[in-house]
Design an enzyme around this catalytic site. Structure first.
Site, PDB file in Angstrom:
ATOM      1  N   GLY A  31       0.533  -1.470   0.007  1.00  0.00           N
ATOM      2  CA  GLY A  31      -0.196   0.062   0.099  1.00  0.00           C
ATOM      3  C   GLY A  31       1.185   1.051  -0.098  1.00  0.00           C
ATOM      4  N   HIS A  34       2.150   4.380  -5.441  1.00  0.00           N
ATOM      5  CA  HIS A  34       2.372   5.138  -5.821  1.00  0.00           C
ATOM      6  C   HIS A  34       2.524   5.020  -7.760  1.00  0.00           C
ATOM      7  CE1 HIS A  34       6.407   2.919  -6.007  1.00  0.00           C
ATOM      8  NE2 HIS A  34       6.104   2.757  -4.688  1.00  0.00           N
ATOM      9  N   GLY A  36       5.133   3.920  -9.338  1.00  0.00           N
ATOM     10  CA  GLY A  36       5.828   2.519  -9.736  1.00  0.00           C
ATOM     11  C   GLY A  36       4.680   1.065  -9.228  1.00  0.00           C
ATOM     12  N   HIS A  37       4.078   1.163  -8.217  1.00  0.00           N
ATOM     13  CA  HIS A  37       2.832   0.523  -7.470  1.00  0.00           C
ATOM     14  C   HIS A  37       1.825   0.350  -9.123  1.00  0.00           C
ATOM     15  CE1 HIS A  37       3.384   1.168  -3.446  1.00  0.00           C
ATOM     16  NE2 HIS A  37       3.622  -0.183  -4.001  1.00  0.00           N
ATOM     17  N   GLN A  61       8.060  -9.923   7.660  1.00  0.00           N
ATOM     18  CA  GLN A  61       8.463  -9.566   6.901  1.00  0.00           C
ATOM     19  C   GLN A  61       9.543  -8.085   7.454  1.00  0.00           C
ATOM     20  OE1 GLN A  61       6.785  -8.481   3.169  1.00  0.00           O
ATOM     21  NE2 GLN A  61       7.407  -6.860   2.917  1.00  0.00           N
ATOM     22  N   GLY A 147       8.074  -6.017  -9.173  1.00  0.00           N
ATOM     23  CA  GLY A 147       8.943  -4.151  -9.869  1.00  0.00           C
ATOM     24  C   GLY A 147      10.614  -5.059  -9.394  1.00  0.00           C
ATOM     25  N   LYS A 149      12.354  -3.220  -8.764  1.00  0.00           N
ATOM     26  CA  LYS A 149      13.255  -2.211  -7.296  1.00  0.00           C
ATOM     27  C   LYS A 149      13.413  -3.001  -6.590  1.00  0.00           C
ATOM     28  CE  LYS A 149      12.819   1.470  -4.211  1.00  0.00           C
ATOM     29  NZ  LYS A 149      12.599   0.008  -2.905  1.00  0.00           N
ATOM     30  N   GLN A 153      14.250  -9.545  -4.007  1.00  0.00           N
ATOM     31  CA  GLN A 153      12.458 -10.581  -3.991  1.00  0.00           C
ATOM     32  C   GLN A 153      12.380 -10.868  -5.246  1.00  0.00           C
ATOM     33  OE1 GLN A 153       9.485  -8.113  -1.528  1.00  0.00           O
ATOM     34  NE2 GLN A 153       9.248  -7.271  -3.689  1.00  0.00           N
ATOM     35  N   SER A 186       7.421   3.814  -1.536  1.00  0.00           N
ATOM     36  CA  SER A 186       6.708   4.380  -0.019  1.00  0.00           C
ATOM     37  C   SER A 186       7.722   5.173   0.863  1.00  0.00           C
ATOM     38  CB  SER A 186       5.580   3.127   0.148  1.00  0.00           C
ATOM     39  OG  SER A 186       5.246   2.383  -0.751  1.00  0.00           O
TER      40      SER A 186
HETATM   41  P1  AMP Z   1       5.764  -2.793  -2.022  1.00  0.00           P
HETATM   42  O1  AMP Z   1       4.198  -1.784  -1.385  1.00  0.00           O
HETATM   43  O2  AMP Z   1       6.905  -1.521  -1.298  1.00  0.00           O
HETATM   44  O3  AMP Z   1       5.969  -4.227  -1.139  1.00  0.00           O
HETATM   45  O4  AMP Z   1       6.078  -2.962  -2.754  1.00  0.00           O
HETATM   46  C1  AMP Z   1       5.255  -3.418  -4.220  1.00  0.00           C
HETATM   47  C2  AMP Z   1       5.760  -4.260  -5.154  1.00  0.00           C
HETATM   48  O5  AMP Z   1       5.579  -2.851  -6.029  1.00  0.00           O
HETATM   49  C3  AMP Z   1       6.774  -4.398  -5.420  1.00  0.00           C
HETATM   50  O6  AMP Z   1       6.883  -5.607  -6.449  1.00  0.00           O
HETATM   51  C4  AMP Z   1       7.449  -3.582  -5.400  1.00  0.00           C
HETATM   52  O7  AMP Z   1       8.965  -4.318  -6.228  1.00  0.00           O
HETATM   53  C5  AMP Z   1       7.206  -2.553  -6.562  1.00  0.00           C
HETATM   54  N1  AMP Z   1       7.844  -1.642  -6.580  1.00  0.00           N
HETATM   55  C6  AMP Z   1       8.095  -0.920  -5.426  1.00  0.00           C
HETATM   56  N2  AMP Z   1       8.977   0.404  -5.515  1.00  0.00           N
HETATM   57  C7  AMP Z   1       8.846   0.703  -7.764  1.00  0.00           C
HETATM   58  C8  AMP Z   1       9.225   1.362  -8.486  1.00  0.00           C
HETATM   59  N3  AMP Z   1       9.666   2.447  -7.822  1.00  0.00           N
HETATM   60  N4  AMP Z   1       9.288   0.617  -9.877  1.00  0.00           N
HETATM   61  C9  AMP Z   1       8.430  -0.697 -10.086  1.00  0.00           C
HETATM   62  N5  AMP Z   1       8.002  -1.546  -8.581  1.00  0.00           N
HETATM   63  C10 AMP Z   1       8.509  -0.575  -7.952  1.00  0.00           C
END
Ligand code: AMP
Length: 291
Positions: A31, A34, A36-37, A61, A147, A149, A153, A186
């Site tokens: 959550g 942004h 990217g998500h 985690q 992602g 990024k 993972q 985030s």
């Molecule tokens: P998170 O909410 O941070 O656990 O991220 C959820 C998913 O979004 C994961 O697969 C991340 O790798 C991906 N993600 C986070 N930031 C970015 C980004 N800047 N660009 C692309 N994917 C992203």
């Protein structure tokens, strides 16, 4: 967009989609969405007929000293962002819904956690793989999008799915960046203005590593040194690691080649930031948005 909170409802929704002959795409997140998500959602939409996104801050985690309690949350905004991008189902389980009893059986990342973030975040990837395994079993998607990024993972998830015969396709999307190159995260919301400016040195450092490679450097130490030199220019960043690894085994690679994953973690104040680049690709092709 439908919003579901229980495992049984989520599974029932997915199975109804499957019975109707629809391919399901899935985007797991924690959550505080942004761009990217949301680009992951776009990819899931292209690969499937319906998209389920999960928003779950997974306690398993986070280490005891980490930012679980203060991890940013804004479900109203996430709802609007997900719906606006065409998510069909938002899965927002509580911790009790996901872990009605404490997890005893978990997924071990094996040697894939020996380098990069693994040694700095003991238990982190076990928590990630365990929750992703659960989400994939509950949602039963045809394709799940992650992602780059979080490259370590993403690679572990690919290996888990291959090694344990999950019937899902894994798609990994490029890193979405701000204009100055900082990867959207985030956690960027934690940064003070000064820390935010300093954080731009991370993609600059990775670009320097890529440039050193393009200029002919092939010894891992030379590449790492090129990255470290840029990071060292700003006192507001404390590097945690700079490593050049094989993208499949996630083990140190020397000499490097065009497929080598060059990854960095650094702290800006209390905030831990990670980023990476594939040496032969560089950052130039990554999508950029206004921050
Ligand atoms: P998170 O909410 O941070 O656990 O991220 C959820 C998913 O979004 C994961 O697969 C991340 O790798 C991906 N993600 C986070 N930031 C970015 C980004 N800047 N660009 C692309 N994917 C992203």
């Amino acid at each position: 967009m439908i919003e579901l909170t229980s495992v049984s409802e989520m599974r029932a929704w997915s199975r109804a989609q499957r019975r109707a002959g629809r391919r399901i795409g899935c985007v797991p997140t924690m959550g505080y969405l942004h761009e990217g998500h949301l680009r992951l959602v776009d990819r899931a939409r292209r690969a499937a007929d319906v998209v389920a996104m999960s928003v779950f801050v997974n306690p398993l985690q986070f280490g005891p000293q980490e930012d679980l309690a203060r991890y940013p949350r804004d479900l109203a905004r996430d709802r609007a962002g997900a719906a606006g991008r065409g998510v069909d189902c938002l899965f927002v389980p509580s911790v009790d819904a996901m872990y009605p009893v404490p997890a005893r059986v978990t997924v071990d990342p094996g040697t894939l956690a020996d380098h990069l973030c693994g040694p700095h975040r003991p238990g982190h990837f076990r928590g990630v793989l365990t929750v992703v395994a659960k989400l994939l079993h509950v949602i039963e998607p045809d394709v799940a999008v992650f992602g780059r990024k979080d490259a370590q993972q993403a690679q572990m998830i690919r290996r888990m799915v291959a090694d344990l015969d999950f019937a899902v396709e894994i798609d990994v999307a490029p890193t979405v960046r701000e204009r100055d190159g900082l990867a959207l995260s985030s956690r960027n919301v934690y940064l003070s203005p000064a820390e935010r400016r300093a954080a731009a040195a991370i993609p600059q450092a990775l670009a320097a590593g890529h440039e050193a490679f393009r200029a002919g450097a092939r010894r891992a130490a030379e590449i790492v040194q090129a990255v470290a030199a840029v990071l060292a220019r700003t006192t507001a960043l404390a590097p945690e690691y700079v490593e050049a690894v094989d993208p499949d085994a996630l083990a140190p690679m020397d000499p490097v080649d065009g497929g080598t994953l060059l990854a960095v973690a650094a702290r800006a104040g209390a905030t831990r930031l990670i980023d990476n680049v594939i040496l032969g690709e560089g950052l130039a092709g990554d999508p950029v948005v206004d921050g």
